[in-house]
Design a protein around this motif. Structure first.
Motif, PDB file in Angstrom:
ATOM      1  N   VAL A 302      -0.751  -1.574   2.387  1.00 51.51           N
ATOM      2  CA  VAL A 302       0.584  -1.184   2.860  1.00 51.51           C
ATOM      3  C   VAL A 302       0.914   0.189   2.299  1.00 51.51           C
ATOM      4  O   VAL A 302       0.645   0.479   1.132  1.00 51.51           O
ATOM      5  CB  VAL A 302       1.649  -2.205   2.412  1.00 51.51           C
ATOM      6  CG1 VAL A 302       3.024  -1.816   2.934  1.00 51.51           C
ATOM      7  CG2 VAL A 302       1.266  -3.599   2.883  1.00 51.51           C
ATOM      8  N   LYS A 303       1.498   1.034   3.127  1.00 52.29           N
ATOM      9  CA  LYS A 303       1.902   2.363   2.662  1.00 52.29           C
ATOM     10  C   LYS A 303       2.990   2.244   1.610  1.00 52.29           C
ATOM     11  O   LYS A 303       3.832   1.342   1.665  1.00 52.29           O
ATOM     12  CB  LYS A 303       2.390   3.203   3.841  1.00 52.29           C
ATOM     13  CG  LYS A 303       1.287   3.514   4.845  1.00 52.29           C
ATOM     14  CD  LYS A 303       1.787   4.373   5.992  1.00 52.29           C
ATOM     15  CE  LYS A 303       0.657   4.667   6.966  1.00 52.29           C
ATOM     16  NZ  LYS A 303       1.103   5.496   8.106  1.00 52.29           N
ATOM     17  N   ALA A 304       2.970   3.160   0.646  1.00 52.54           N
ATOM     18  CA  ALA A 304       3.900   3.110  -0.481  1.00 52.54           C
ATOM     19  C   ALA A 304       5.341   3.117  -0.001  1.00 52.54           C
ATOM     20  O   ALA A 304       5.745   3.955   0.811  1.00 52.54           O
ATOM     21  CB  ALA A 304       3.649   4.296  -1.423  1.00 52.54           C
ATOM     22  N   PHE A 307       7.115  -0.618   4.893  1.00 56.51           N
ATOM     23  CA  PHE A 307       6.525  -1.834   5.441  1.00 56.51           C
ATOM     24  C   PHE A 307       5.681  -1.458   6.655  1.00 56.51           C
ATOM     25  O   PHE A 307       5.944  -1.874   7.772  1.00 56.51           O
ATOM     26  CB  PHE A 307       7.609  -2.829   5.824  1.00 56.51           C
ATOM     27  CG  PHE A 307       8.283  -3.424   4.624  1.00 56.51           C
ATOM     28  CD1 PHE A 307       7.655  -3.450   3.388  1.00 56.51           C
ATOM     29  CD2 PHE A 307       9.543  -3.968   4.722  1.00 56.51           C
ATOM     30  CE1 PHE A 307       8.259  -4.005   2.284  1.00 56.51           C
ATOM     31  CE2 PHE A 307      10.167  -4.533   3.627  1.00 56.51           C
ATOM     32  CZ  PHE A 307       9.516  -4.549   2.394  1.00 56.51           C
ATOM     33  N   GLU A 308       4.682  -0.652   6.408  1.00 55.60           N
ATOM     34  CA  GLU A 308       3.799  -0.207   7.474  1.00 55.60           C
ATOM     35  C   GLU A 308       2.376  -0.239   6.952  1.00 55.60           C
ATOM     36  O   GLU A 308       2.080   0.263   5.870  1.00 55.60           O
ATOM     37  CB  GLU A 308       4.171   1.213   7.910  1.00 55.60           C
ATOM     38  CG  GLU A 308       3.337   1.748   9.043  1.00 55.60           C
ATOM     39  CD  GLU A 308       3.759   3.158   9.424  1.00 55.60           C
ATOM     40  OE1 GLU A 308       3.001   3.809  10.151  1.00 55.60           O
ATOM     41  OE2 GLU A 308       4.840   3.605   8.987  1.00 55.60           O
ATOM     42  N   LEU A 309       1.473  -0.826   7.737  1.00 51.12           N
ATOM     43  CA  LEU A 309       0.085  -0.925   7.329  1.00 51.12           C
ATOM     44  C   LEU A 309      -0.620   0.414   7.499  1.00 51.12           C
ATOM     45  O   LEU A 309      -0.295   1.191   8.396  1.00 51.12           O
ATOM     46  CB  LEU A 309      -0.638  -1.984   8.165  1.00 51.12           C
ATOM     47  CG  LEU A 309      -0.084  -3.416   8.134  1.00 51.12           C
ATOM     48  CD1 LEU A 309      -0.959  -4.316   8.985  1.00 51.12           C
ATOM     49  CD2 LEU A 309       0.003  -3.942   6.718  1.00 51.12           C
ATOM     50  N   ALA A 314      -4.442  -1.827   9.908  1.00 51.99           N
ATOM     51  CA  ALA A 314      -3.849  -2.238  11.181  1.00 51.99           C
ATOM     52  C   ALA A 314      -4.926  -2.401  12.246  1.00 51.99           C
ATOM     53  O   ALA A 314      -4.882  -3.339  13.055  1.00 51.99           O
ATOM     54  CB  ALA A 314      -2.811  -1.209  11.630  1.00 51.99           C
ATOM     55  N   LYS A 315      -5.909  -1.508  12.248  1.00 54.11           N
ATOM     56  CA  LYS A 315      -6.987  -1.588  13.235  1.00 54.11           C
ATOM     57  C   LYS A 315      -7.816  -2.850  13.025  1.00 54.11           C
ATOM     58  O   LYS A 315      -8.194  -3.517  13.998  1.00 54.11           O
ATOM     59  CB  LYS A 315      -7.868  -0.342  13.124  1.00 54.11           C
ATOM     60  CG  LYS A 315      -8.913  -0.233  14.219  1.00 54.11           C
ATOM     61  CD  LYS A 315      -8.258  -0.020  15.575  1.00 54.11           C
ATOM     62  CE  LYS A 315      -9.290   0.179  16.661  1.00 54.11           C
ATOM     63  NZ  LYS A 315      -8.660   0.312  17.999  1.00 54.11           N
ATOM     64  N   ASP A 363      -2.564   0.319  -4.965  1.00 60.74           N
ATOM     65  CA  ASP A 363      -3.216  -0.722  -4.180  1.00 60.74           C
ATOM     66  C   ASP A 363      -2.178  -1.746  -3.743  1.00 60.74           C
ATOM     67  O   ASP A 363      -2.247  -2.917  -4.089  1.00 60.74           O
ATOM     68  CB  ASP A 363      -4.336  -1.385  -4.986  1.00 60.74           C
ATOM     69  CG  ASP A 363      -5.206  -2.270  -4.097  1.00 60.74           C
ATOM     70  OD1 ASP A 363      -5.379  -1.919  -2.920  1.00 60.74           O
ATOM     71  OD2 ASP A 363      -5.688  -3.295  -4.589  1.00 60.74           O
ATOM     72  N   GLN A 364      -1.198  -1.274  -2.995  1.00 58.86           N
ATOM     73  CA  GLN A 364      -0.121  -2.143  -2.525  1.00 58.86           C
ATOM     74  C   GLN A 364      -0.580  -2.854  -1.258  1.00 58.86           C
ATOM     75  O   GLN A 364      -0.991  -2.219  -0.294  1.00 58.86           O
ATOM     76  CB  GLN A 364       1.126  -1.302  -2.239  1.00 58.86           C
ATOM     77  CG  GLN A 364       2.373  -2.110  -1.954  1.00 58.86           C
ATOM     78  CD  GLN A 364       3.610  -1.245  -1.963  1.00 58.86           C
ATOM     79  OE1 GLN A 364       4.326  -1.166  -2.948  1.00 58.86           O
ATOM     80  NE2 GLN A 364       3.843  -0.572  -0.848  1.00 58.86           N
ATOM     81  N   ARG A 365      -0.497  -4.191  -1.275  1.00 58.89           N
ATOM     82  CA  ARG A 365      -1.028  -4.970  -0.162  1.00 58.89           C
ATOM     83  C   ARG A 365      -0.028  -6.025   0.302  1.00 58.89           C
ATOM     84  O   ARG A 365       0.874  -6.394  -0.447  1.00 58.89           O
ATOM     85  CB  ARG A 365      -2.352  -5.633  -0.553  1.00 58.89           C
ATOM     86  CG  ARG A 365      -3.474  -4.632  -0.801  1.00 58.89           C
ATOM     87  CD  ARG A 365      -4.768  -5.305  -1.191  1.00 58.89           C
ATOM     88  NE  ARG A 365      -5.825  -4.326  -1.397  1.00 58.89           N
ATOM     89  CZ  ARG A 365      -6.637  -3.858  -0.455  1.00 58.89           C
ATOM     90  NH1 ARG A 365      -6.503  -4.312   0.784  1.00 58.89           N
ATOM     91  NH2 ARG A 365      -7.569  -2.970  -0.728  1.00 58.89           N
ATOM     92  N   MET A 366      -0.247  -6.486   1.525  1.00 59.69           N
ATOM     93  CA  MET A 366       0.604  -7.522   2.098  1.00 59.69           C
ATOM     94  C   MET A 366      -0.056  -8.877   1.861  1.00 59.69           C
ATOM     95  O   MET A 366      -1.217  -9.082   2.211  1.00 59.69           O
ATOM     96  CB  MET A 366       0.807  -7.282   3.588  1.00 59.69           C
ATOM     97  CG  MET A 366       1.839  -8.167   4.251  1.00 59.69           C
ATOM     98  SD  MET A 366       2.204  -7.622   5.941  1.00 59.69           S
ATOM     99  CE  MET A 366       3.047  -6.075   5.628  1.00 59.69           C
TER     100      MET A 366
END
Length: 700
Positions: A302-304, A307-309, A314-315, A363-366
């Motif tokens: 996730v972008k810093a 809330f966008e991958l 995303a691909k 390393d921010q992840r969903m």
């Protein structure tokens, strides 16, 4: 009017003579000013000789001029020639609305525009042109007149008050000053123009009324001249010259097209045959399950502070989406692959099913939340029931201006905003204050459950019969017309249909030769309050998939819903990837079946789905293999610092073997695998290959 308020009966006398002139002579005559003498060299010799011989110009001193008896005709023709409004849509370099505005400024004084609009604010700045060019203006004219030539106010659809009522009363009074015969003739000409959908020459329009009028033509021309004057002044029928420099009358193209479409719609069939292929599954649920599935197996980056991958994450998610038929997932629709990823991500966050873990900028992840982990363990029916009730409890939804920044800024521990039953994108900014939910539900509540209806005509009829936006068209917003309101409501209903009704499985939707068609499902009847419960068993009617002993799934007939069902636990073949709808479209593999476990599926549910799709028994070896693969699945729960907690010593040993030297056995069921904030993607892949899935349980 400035120029078009002419003595039309005299004007008609000149049309035959005008038609006899060569085109070059006509253009030369139109360039002349009616009352200004000009030198002889101002006209090309051949044109001058023809115009003098026919009496259109006369010698004057050393030049020539237009005779007095033809000057009024000249003024009218020059006015018609100045703004070719009826050809506006053929002139690509000119904005049609700008052309219409120029036309009204040319032929109407400001006082006349104010009188017609009933409001000084609607008489300038293009507002008058936009409203006068709307279908409502012509509708009013037809409603305020009758086939017998009378003018009436009581014919309006809805009672009107205040200034609008005064404007209509004034319009009726002006109409009443004309003879009943001219009103009838004007009304008939409007109906002819609507039916023909193209302009007609004034001479051709005059010929339409030969019957029933005076045989000598004098009275006929006089009556038609009055009717034409009425149309140009009150109905705002347009007049200009055609390509052959003949005077023509016509309707503004968008308004005529709208009214003609409404007339045709009344006779257009609504029902259609059952389409070849249907979608009738809760696609929103399936996309959310896939999101949670991927967030469990390999959490996307996730972008810093957003809330966008990242594009790569995303691909990857996009490539794993269950494929939809091309007629539904066409480019630019909300079911296109990239749009589905964005929509499911936002829904997952707003519903509190996923959250963001890790260090921003590093390393921010969903990852799934505890609610998300519970969601994966529910049945499809339980998931859908929960989602519908959640949407109902957030009927109003977020404000139109709310975006991800506002979502990020919510207070610590505050509940997610939820997902509204009416999508944000269905709302029009011009009508934001209008309550949309009840009218939208009412629009579809009456849809058939036993036959398929064409979506386009169905929506258009709903717009015509009940549009809550129309009541908000007022003088204050004079740039908004009834047609704008219709377009906004049509767009809103369309988004509600595809984004919610299709997404929730409330309708069976397919594509027929005449476009999309649909019918309500049991979920739709539940959503609209027709029944107190629902089931998801309607998929059985499409069962025609053979499960082969070699683990291949062969489709004997096209079925979009069956493809979605199989995509949850089977691997697509090259036949499906190239777009085939029948044949060997899926194959059961260890990886695909075990990945289904992360979506909450167990062996019984996978086998139950296959039995519902296949008219034959499932081969014994296939059932045994599915049970073995899913029986080998284990779960490890990550906690911070990075500790994996498992259920038995055998699973702990498998974790150590998969991770390697970085793993340390702390007890029989607890393994330390490093000091990261979350399990790295490479480690997760090793664990998945060993049949071990990591469940993040530390997310609030």
């Amino acid at each position: 009017m400035k120029y078009l308020d002419v003595r039309w009966s005299d004007f008609f006398e000149r049309l035959d003579e005008w038609d006899d002139l060569r085109f070059e002579s006509k253009r030369a005559f139109l360039a002349l000013k009616p009352a200004t003498p000009l030198p002889a060299h101002a006209l090309e010799p051949a044109a001058r000789r023809e115009l003098v011989a026919a009496g259109w110009v006369e010698e004057y001193q050393s030049g020539f001029r237009i005779p007095e008896e033809r000057r009024e005709f000249s003024r009218a023709m020059r006015a018609l020639d100045r703004v070719p409004v009826l050809d506006a849509f053929a002139l690509d370099e000119v904005d049609p609305t700008t052309m219409l505005d120029r036309y009204f400024k040319e032929h109407l004084t400001l006082v006349e525009r104010q009188q017609l609009s009933g409001d000084p604010y609607r008489a300038s700045a293009g507002h008058f042109a936009k409203r006068a060019g709307s279908s409502r203006w012509l509708e009013e004219f037809l409603q305020l007149t009758d086939s017998e030539g009378g003018a009436r106010l009581e014919a309006l659809d809805e009672p009107t008050e205040g200034g609008e009522r005064v404007r209509l009363e004034q319009r009726v009074r002006r109409l009443s000053t004309h003879s009943s015969e001219s009103i009838r003739m004007a009304r008939e000409l409007v109906l002819v123009l609507l039916e023909e959908q193209r302009p007609t020459t004034i001479e051709g329009a005059l010929d339409l009324f030969d019957d029933g009028l005076e045989p000598d033509g004098g009275g006929r021309r006089s009556t038609f001249g009055e009717a034409l004057n009425l149309l140009l002044n009150e109905a705002l029928v347009l007049a200009s010259l055609d390509a052959g420099t003949m005077p023509q009358v016509g309707l503004w193209e968008p308004a005529a097209r709208t009214l003609a479409r409404r007339t045709a719609l009344a006779n257009e069939p609504l029902e259609t045959d059952r389409p070849r292929e249907l979608i009738q599954r809760p696609l929103i649920i399936e996309d959310l399950v896939l999101l949670l599935h991927e967030c469990t197996l390999e959490p996307p980056r996730v972008k810093a502070d957003r809330f966008e991958l990242f594009a790569r994450s995303a691909k990857q998610l996009e490539e794993r989406l269950l494929p939809l038929p091309s007629w539904l997932a066409r480019e630019g629709t909300i079911w296109e692959a990239d749009q589905r990823v964005v929509a499911s991500t936002r829904r997952g966050l707003r519903l509190g099913l996923v959250g963001v873990a890790g260090t921003p900028g590093k390393d921010q992840r969903m990852v799934p939340s505890e609610l998300g982990a519970q969601f994966l363990g529910w049945t499809d029916r339980e998931r859908l029931s929960w989602l519908i009730e959640s949407m109902r409890s957030h009927q109003n939804g977020p404000r139109y201006e709310e975006d991800d920044e506002a979502f990020l800024a919510r207070a610590e521990g505050e509940s997610p905003p939820g997902v509204a039953l009416i999508p944000e994108e269905a709302r029009s900014p011009h009508f934001w204050g209008v309550e949309m939910l009840d009218p939208a539900l009412a629009a579809f509540s009456s849809a058939a459950t036993d036959s398929f209806q064409l979506l386009g005509p169905f929506l258009e009829r709903r717009v015509i019969e009940d549009n809550p936006y129309r009541s908000k068209v007022s003088r204050r917003y004079s740039w908004i017309t009834e047609e704008d309101a219709d377009q906004a409501w049509l767009a809103g209903l369309s988004v509600f249909f595809f984004n919610r009704l299709v997404g929730l499985g409330a309708v069976s939707v397919g594509e027929s030769p005449l476009g999309y068609c649909f019918r309500l499902t049991t979920v739709g009847r539940y959503l609209f309050g027709h029944v107190d419960d629902f089931d998801l068993g309607e998929l059985a009617e499409e069962a025609n998939v053979i499960v082969q002993p070699n683990l291949e799934l062969v489709f004997l007939s096209p079925s979009a819903s069956a493809r979605l069902a199989c995509g949850a636990f089977a691997e697509a073949t090259s036949a499906l990837e190239r777009g085939d709808s029948v044949g060997t479209l899926y194959r059961l593999t260890r990886s695909s079946v075990q990945r289904a476990a992360a979506a909450g599926l167990d062996a019984d549910r996978v086998l139950a789905t296959l039995r519902g799709l296949s008219p034959q028994d499932i081969p014994a070896n296939v059932e045994a293999q599915i049970r073995a693969w899913l029986g080998a699945v284990r779960w490890a729960r990550s906690r911070r610092p990075l500790i994996l907690e498992v259920d038995d010593g055998e699973t702990a040993a498998r974790v150590v073997a998969a991770v390697g030297s970085e793993a340390r056995l702390l007890s029989e069921t607890v393994v330390e695998v490093g000091s990261w904030d979350s399990v790295p993607a490479a480690m997760r892949r090793k664990l998945v290959e060993a049949g071990i899935f990591v469940l993040d349980v530390g997310l609030d």
